[in-house]
Write a protein that holds these residues in place. Sequence first.
Motif, PDB file in Angstrom:
ATOM      1  N   SER A 115       0.841  -1.211   0.000  1.00 45.67           N
ATOM      2  CA  SER A 115       0.000   0.000   0.000  1.00 45.67           C
ATOM      3  C   SER A 115       0.869   1.251   0.000  1.00 45.67           C
ATOM      4  CB  SER A 115      -0.915  -0.003   1.232  1.00 45.67           C
ATOM      5  OG  SER A 115      -1.777  -1.109   1.229  1.00 45.67           O
ATOM      6  N   PHE A 116       1.959   1.208   0.759  1.00 45.16           N
ATOM      7  CA  PHE A 116       2.840   2.386   0.851  1.00 45.16           C
ATOM      8  C   PHE A 116       3.519   2.676  -0.483  1.00 45.16           C
ATOM      9  CE2 PHE A 116       7.018   4.288   1.614  1.00 45.16           C
ATOM     10  CZ  PHE A 116       6.661   5.423   2.308  1.00 45.16           C
ATOM     11  N   ILE A 117       4.101   1.658  -1.090  1.00 45.32           N
ATOM     12  CA  ILE A 117       4.835   1.894  -2.329  1.00 45.32           C
ATOM     13  C   ILE A 117       3.886   2.253  -3.471  1.00 45.32           C
ATOM     14  CG2 ILE A 117       4.887  -0.449  -3.293  1.00 45.32           C
ATOM     15  CD1 ILE A 117       7.858   2.023  -3.046  1.00 45.32           C
ATOM     16  N   LYS A 120       6.523  10.046  -3.774  1.00 44.41           N
ATOM     17  CA  LYS A 120       7.974  10.256  -3.802  1.00 44.41           C
ATOM     18  C   LYS A 120       8.744   8.969  -4.109  1.00 44.41           C
ATOM     19  CE  LYS A 120       8.062  14.216  -0.658  1.00 44.41           C
ATOM     20  NZ  LYS A 120       8.589  14.760   0.627  1.00 44.41           N
ATOM     21  N   LEU A 121       8.291   7.844  -3.582  1.00 43.55           N
ATOM     22  CA  LEU A 121       9.024   6.595  -3.738  1.00 43.55           C
ATOM     23  C   LEU A 121       8.351   5.612  -4.687  1.00 43.55           C
ATOM     24  CD1 LEU A 121      10.094   5.815  -0.049  1.00 43.55           C
ATOM     25  CD2 LEU A 121      11.317   7.113  -1.781  1.00 43.55           C
ATOM     26  N   GLY A 122       7.025   5.748  -4.863  1.00 44.18           N
ATOM     27  CA  GLY A 122       6.297   4.736  -5.604  1.00 44.18           C
ATOM     28  C   GLY A 122       5.503   5.263  -6.779  1.00 44.18           C
ATOM     29  N   PHE A 123       4.218   4.821  -6.849  1.00 43.71           N
ATOM     30  CA  PHE A 123       3.407   5.069  -8.037  1.00 43.71           C
ATOM     31  C   PHE A 123       2.379   6.181  -7.868  1.00 43.71           C
ATOM     32  CE2 PHE A 123       4.942   0.728  -8.113  1.00 43.71           C
ATOM     33  CZ  PHE A 123       5.473   0.623  -9.393  1.00 43.71           C
ATOM     34  N   GLY A 124       2.170   6.653  -6.661  1.00 31.20           N
ATOM     35  CA  GLY A 124       1.261   7.773  -6.448  1.00 31.20           C
ATOM     36  C   GLY A 124      -0.197   7.467  -6.704  1.00 31.20           C
ATOM     37  N   LEU A 125      -0.603   6.199  -6.510  1.00 33.20           N
ATOM     38  CA  LEU A 125      -2.004   5.832  -6.724  1.00 33.20           C
ATOM     39  C   LEU A 125      -2.858   6.262  -5.543  1.00 33.20           C
ATOM     40  CD1 LEU A 125      -1.559   2.186  -8.081  1.00 33.20           C
ATOM     41  CD2 LEU A 125      -1.952   4.279  -9.411  1.00 33.20           C
ATOM     42  N   THR A 140      -7.080   4.210  -1.584  1.00 33.90           N
ATOM     43  CA  THR A 140      -8.051   3.108  -1.611  1.00 33.90           C
ATOM     44  C   THR A 140      -7.606   2.008  -2.568  1.00 33.90           C
ATOM     45  OG1 THR A 140      -9.866   4.624  -1.099  1.00 33.90           O
ATOM     46  CG2 THR A 140     -10.449   2.477  -2.014  1.00 33.90           C
ATOM     47  N   ILE A 141      -7.204   2.418  -3.769  1.00 32.06           N
ATOM     48  CA  ILE A 141      -6.731   1.441  -4.756  1.00 32.06           C
ATOM     49  C   ILE A 141      -5.459   0.763  -4.255  1.00 32.06           C
ATOM     50  CG2 ILE A 141      -5.819   1.179  -7.104  1.00 32.06           C
ATOM     51  CD1 ILE A 141      -7.662   3.453  -7.962  1.00 32.06           C
ATOM     52  N   SER A 142      -4.568   1.542  -3.672  1.00 26.31           N
ATOM     53  CA  SER A 142      -3.306   1.007  -3.153  1.00 26.31           C
ATOM     54  C   SER A 142      -3.553  -0.032  -2.074  1.00 26.31           C
ATOM     55  CB  SER A 142      -2.440   2.143  -2.603  1.00 26.31           C
ATOM     56  OG  SER A 142      -2.125   3.082  -3.605  1.00 26.31           O
ATOM     57  N   THR A 143      -4.514   0.246  -1.195  1.00 25.42           N
ATOM     58  CA  THR A 143      -4.826  -0.688  -0.113  1.00 25.42           C
ATOM     59  C   THR A 143      -5.423  -1.980  -0.651  1.00 25.42           C
ATOM     60  OG1 THR A 143      -5.198   1.158   1.420  1.00 25.42           O
ATOM     61  CG2 THR A 143      -6.090  -1.000   2.046  1.00 25.42           C
ATOM     62  N   ILE A 144      -6.294  -1.869  -1.647  1.00 23.19           N
ATOM     63  CA  ILE A 144      -6.881  -3.071  -2.265  1.00 23.19           C
ATOM     64  C   ILE A 144      -5.773  -3.936  -2.868  1.00 23.19           C
ATOM     65  CG2 ILE A 144      -8.336  -3.910  -4.150  1.00 23.19           C
ATOM     66  CD1 ILE A 144     -10.144  -1.462  -3.661  1.00 23.19           C
ATOM     67  N   ILE A 145      -4.840  -3.293  -3.563  1.00 27.22           N
ATOM     68  CA  ILE A 145      -3.712  -4.028  -4.145  1.00 27.22           C
ATOM     69  C   ILE A 145      -2.892  -4.690  -3.031  1.00 27.22           C
ATOM     70  CG2 ILE A 145      -1.557  -3.805  -5.439  1.00 27.22           C
ATOM     71  CD1 ILE A 145      -2.854  -1.498  -6.986  1.00 27.22           C
ATOM     72  N   GLY A 146      -2.714  -3.966  -1.923  1.00 23.80           N
ATOM     73  CA  GLY A 146      -1.966  -4.506  -0.794  1.00 23.80           C
ATOM     74  C   GLY A 146      -2.627  -5.719  -0.182  1.00 23.80           C
TER      75      GLY A 146
END
Length: 494
Positions: A437-439, A444-449, A452-458
Amino acid sequence: MMWFLFCVAALIGGYFIYGAFVEKVFGINENRKTPAHTMQDGVDFVPMSTPKVYLVQLLNIAGVGPIFGPIMGALYGPAALLWIVLGCIFAGAVHDYFSGMLSVRNNGASVPTLTGRYLGNGARHFMNVFAIILLLLVGVVFVSAPAGMITNLVNEQTSFEMSKVSMVVLIFAYYIIATIVPVDKIIGRFYPFFGALLVFMSVGLMAAVAFSSEHTVMGGFAISDMFSNMNPNNLPLWPALFITIACGAISGFHATQSPLMARCMENEKNGRFVFYGAMIGEGIIAIIWCTLALSFFGSVEGLQEAVKAGGPGNVVYSASFGLLGVFGGILAFLGVVILPITSGDTAFRSSRLILAEYFNVEQKTLPKRLLMAIPLFVVGGILTQVDFGIIWRYFGFANQSTATIMLWTAAAYLLRHNKLHWIATVPAMFMTTVCISFIMSSAKLGFGLPITISTIIGVVSAVGAAAYVITVSKGKGETDLLDEDDPKAPAKTA
């Protein structure tokens, strides 16, 4: 004050209750000879007393992480305390226990070898690269941070002007010596004293704020604040808090350090005290500094101003001298400075041993140790020229990702032995969700999504990882493993 006492009591209770449960699930064998005896070489495999091993382990794992991390985490409010307590008991201490005890069961093997044995050679090769990168980042962070803190102390308290560059050179010189000499010559001899100093000064600072007429321990916060995000910059609590506070709750760096003491521990029955217990000790240090940060400045806004003025190092400086005066402040400040220095040298020592394991280079002779160590210090010296803020951000993510992989390694071990793997699988799934979810969400470090979407992917990634580890590990079965209760059984990489 009740919040602080409750958190400390919960951590201590976690050691005696959950720690004993984890130990029972693992299944110690007091009659099995440890690598300190079976592989004694006078350099890295050296039997040491349990109190000494505990204090060295505490100093090895407790760099600036359990101080700087909780200080920065305190900007989110008392929720930081909740994460430290729960993370430490159910994730961090479990992680440290298995990274230490699996090393004991595998002839003192480093974390990449352990990962390779239980998750496969692909994971081993990946972990070798990842662990070296993490340790180099740790070494650089633990050079830059103490160098800046010592330089600030000397320039503020004396008329002598010191440059940060000269202090970096001095610390690196010490690291080179400490990395190549036998473990009992410097680390085993002096670090127990430094560990005692660290504990004494942390407790002293907490006592000072508790009895201060100018400050109230957590006086400006309500119980409901424990479950809310109070960050003055409106930064999201999820998942940033769980990356910001690493070493005080769970840290992959510890997986690289536990094998150092696994090579020195005299009996498996000492594992809970040394590995699980040292993490609980670090958790208490993290609770102290998180509480100090929230209490000394009175509010998260006051803390934010102190951080803006000079980073978390300025918070340490202000609290130490503000609560204990000049003499006590110097002692407390030095007690904090010792932390990164005593972790930085063991970071490079671990790097040397991981490289030596990977390339199968013996480490009994000095030239062979220098062959592994010198390239590491050259790269580390170059990295000190990179902005500290950038290094710290990458360190945080790499640190938690390493912890996640080690937890999956522990889960695979337990699955293969038909033991209760959920004590490692559940925190592994949580940390997988955090890291992914963080990346995915970090600009700054990842994809900037979107978060909510990032957490689902996580979450999907965590479930997928669990399904894979459970399927593959159960398929291996006991017949593919060595009899690890046999004291003479050699280690084998999957």
